[in-house]
Design a protein around this motif. Sequence first.
Motif, PDB file in Angstrom:
ATOM      1  N   THR A  10      43.985  35.205  33.660  1.00 25.37           N
ATOM      2  CA  THR A  10      43.243  35.476  35.135  1.00 25.37           C
ATOM      3  C   THR A  10      44.016  37.112  36.303  1.00 25.37           C
ATOM      4  O   THR A  10      43.766  37.421  37.154  1.00 25.37           O
ATOM      5  N   LEU A  11      45.218  37.043  35.407  1.00 21.56           N
ATOM      6  CA  LEU A  11      46.223  38.040  36.049  1.00 21.56           C
ATOM      7  C   LEU A  11      45.675  39.488  35.340  1.00 21.56           C
ATOM      8  O   LEU A  11      45.710  40.467  36.319  1.00 21.56           O
ATOM      9  N   GLY A  12      45.289  39.111  33.985  1.00 20.60           N
ATOM     10  CA  GLY A  12      44.849  40.857  33.715  1.00 20.60           C
ATOM     11  C   GLY A  12      43.652  40.520  34.232  1.00 20.60           C
ATOM     12  O   GLY A  12      42.919  41.972  34.490  1.00 20.60           O
ATOM     13  N   THR A  13      42.745  39.598  34.421  1.00 26.14           N
ATOM     14  CA  THR A  13      41.477  40.341  35.765  1.00 26.14           C
ATOM     15  C   THR A  13      41.814  40.538  36.982  1.00 26.14           C
ATOM     16  O   THR A  13      40.721  41.518  37.344  1.00 26.14           O
ATOM     17  N   THR A  14      42.769  40.065  36.928  1.00 26.03           N
ATOM     18  CA  THR A  14      43.085  40.455  38.787  1.00 26.03           C
ATOM     19  C   THR A  14      43.484  42.021  38.730  1.00 26.03           C
ATOM     20  O   THR A  14      43.256  42.919  39.460  1.00 26.03           O
ATOM     21  N   LEU A  15      44.143  42.186  37.021  1.00 19.78           N
ATOM     22  CA  LEU A  15      44.913  43.389  37.619  1.00 19.78           C
ATOM     23  C   LEU A  15      43.881  45.069  37.100  1.00 19.78           C
ATOM     24  O   LEU A  15      43.382  45.899  37.246  1.00 19.78           O
ATOM     25  N   ILE A  16      42.487  44.549  36.523  1.00 21.70           N
ATOM     26  CA  ILE A  16      41.837  45.446  36.070  1.00 21.70           C
ATOM     27  C   ILE A  16      40.391  45.624  36.997  1.00 21.70           C
ATOM     28  O   ILE A  16      40.601  47.186  37.191  1.00 21.70           O
ATOM     29  N   ASN A  39      38.627  36.225  28.539  1.00 24.02           N
ATOM     30  CA  ASN A  39      37.744  35.148  29.089  1.00 24.02           C
ATOM     31  C   ASN A  39      36.225  35.704  29.221  1.00 24.02           C
ATOM     32  O   ASN A  39      36.474  36.723  29.993  1.00 24.02           O
ATOM     33  N   ASP A  40      34.840  35.206  29.678  1.00 20.80           N
ATOM     34  CA  ASP A  40      34.283  35.396  30.462  1.00 20.80           C
ATOM     35  C   ASP A  40      34.534  36.259  31.613  1.00 20.80           C
ATOM     36  O   ASP A  40      33.939  37.952  31.728  1.00 20.80           O
ATOM     37  N   ILE A  41      35.322  35.958  32.384  1.00 27.82           N
ATOM     38  CA  ILE A  41      35.297  36.670  33.667  1.00 27.82           C
ATOM     39  C   ILE A  41      36.198  37.992  33.160  1.00 27.82           C
ATOM     40  O   ILE A  41      35.859  38.786  34.233  1.00 27.82           O
ATOM     41  N   SER A  42      36.724  37.965  32.535  1.00 27.04           N
ATOM     42  CA  SER A  42      37.290  39.048  32.506  1.00 27.04           C
ATOM     43  C   SER A  42      36.142  40.042  31.664  1.00 27.04           C
ATOM     44  O   SER A  42      36.584  41.188  31.738  1.00 27.04           O
ATOM     45  N   TRP A  43      35.668  39.661  30.603  1.00 25.39           N
ATOM     46  CA  TRP A  43      34.237  40.418  30.369  1.00 25.39           C
ATOM     47  C   TRP A  43      33.496  41.526  31.533  1.00 25.39           C
ATOM     48  O   TRP A  43      33.307  42.440  31.333  1.00 25.39           O
ATOM     49  N   ASN A  44      33.202  40.081  32.004  1.00 24.64           N
ATOM     50  CA  ASN A  44      32.561  40.623  33.140  1.00 24.64           C
ATOM     51  C   ASN A  44      33.112  41.211  34.376  1.00 24.64           C
ATOM     52  O   ASN A  44      32.193  42.451  34.745  1.00 24.64           O
ATOM     53  N   VAL A  45      34.356  41.945  34.283  1.00 23.27           N
ATOM     54  CA  VAL A  45      34.651  42.543  35.502  1.00 23.27           C
ATOM     55  C   VAL A  45      34.728  43.606  34.501  1.00 23.27           C
ATOM     56  O   VAL A  45      34.818  45.215  35.806  1.00 23.27           O
ATOM     57  N   PHE A  46      35.698  43.974  33.671  1.00 24.79           N
ATOM     58  CA  PHE A  46      35.620  44.834  32.567  1.00 24.79           C
ATOM     59  C   PHE A  46      33.823  45.503  32.908  1.00 24.79           C
ATOM     60  O   PHE A  46      34.396  46.894  32.635  1.00 24.79           O
ATOM     61  N   PHE A  47      33.022  44.720  31.983  1.00 27.18           N
ATOM     62  CA  PHE A  47      32.033  45.919  31.773  1.00 27.18           C
ATOM     63  C   PHE A  47      31.458  46.169  33.384  1.00 27.18           C
ATOM     64  O   PHE A  47      31.252  47.089  33.598  1.00 27.18           O
ATOM     65  N   ASP A  48      31.850  45.398  34.399  1.00 27.11           N
ATOM     66  CA  ASP A  48      31.750  46.125  35.799  1.00 27.11           C
ATOM     67  C   ASP A  48      32.162  47.431  36.481  1.00 27.11           C
ATOM     68  O   ASP A  48      32.039  48.421  36.989  1.00 27.11           O
ATOM     69  N   ALA A  49      33.554  47.642  36.087  1.00 26.63           N
ATOM     70  CA  ALA A  49      34.105  48.230  35.657  1.00 26.63           C
ATOM     71  C   ALA A  49      33.571  50.369  35.101  1.00 26.63           C
ATOM     72  O   ALA A  49      33.792  50.711  35.870  1.00 26.63           O
ATOM     73  N   LEU A  50      33.399  49.078  34.072  1.00 30.07           N
ATOM     74  CA  LEU A  50      32.679  50.278  33.148  1.00 30.07           C
ATOM     75  C   LEU A  50      31.856  51.395  34.263  1.00 30.07           C
ATOM     76  O   LEU A  50      31.196  52.007  33.821  1.00 30.07           O
ATOM     77  N   PHE A  51      30.562  50.370  34.643  1.00 30.93           N
ATOM     78  CA  PHE A  51      29.375  50.429  35.217  1.00 30.93           C
ATOM     79  C   PHE A  51      29.376  51.652  36.328  1.00 30.93           C
ATOM     80  O   PHE A  51      29.292  52.322  36.583  1.00 30.93           O
ATOM     81  N   GLU A  52      30.678  51.591  36.919  1.00 33.45           N
ATOM     82  CA  GLU A  52      30.585  51.226  37.933  1.00 33.45           C
ATOM     83  C   GLU A  52      31.735  53.220  38.512  1.00 33.45           C
ATOM     84  O   GLU A  52      30.923  53.857  39.339  1.00 33.45           O
TER      85      GLU A  52
END
Length: 86
Positions: A10-16, A39-52
Amino acid sequence: LKKNLDLTSTLGTTLILMFSKCGNLDSARKVFSNIKNINDISWNVFFDALFEFGKYGEILELYEHVKDKYKKVLSSFLITTTIKAC
């Protein structure tokens, strides 16, 4: 960002999300690599950041890594982001 910081998903995903929205992909990457149980949300947020940031090749490599290493069913969002990267 301190090295070896013990981050929850949760914290990591928020920071990403925060670092990527502020234009700091390197810090987002460091946070992602320090999340203990991604978790899946962390993966999704990181992939989205890479895409952006236009890191399409990295998305494809990471997708293969996730699929092979974790043998998991990937979320439709992750698959969609990967397809857009092609």
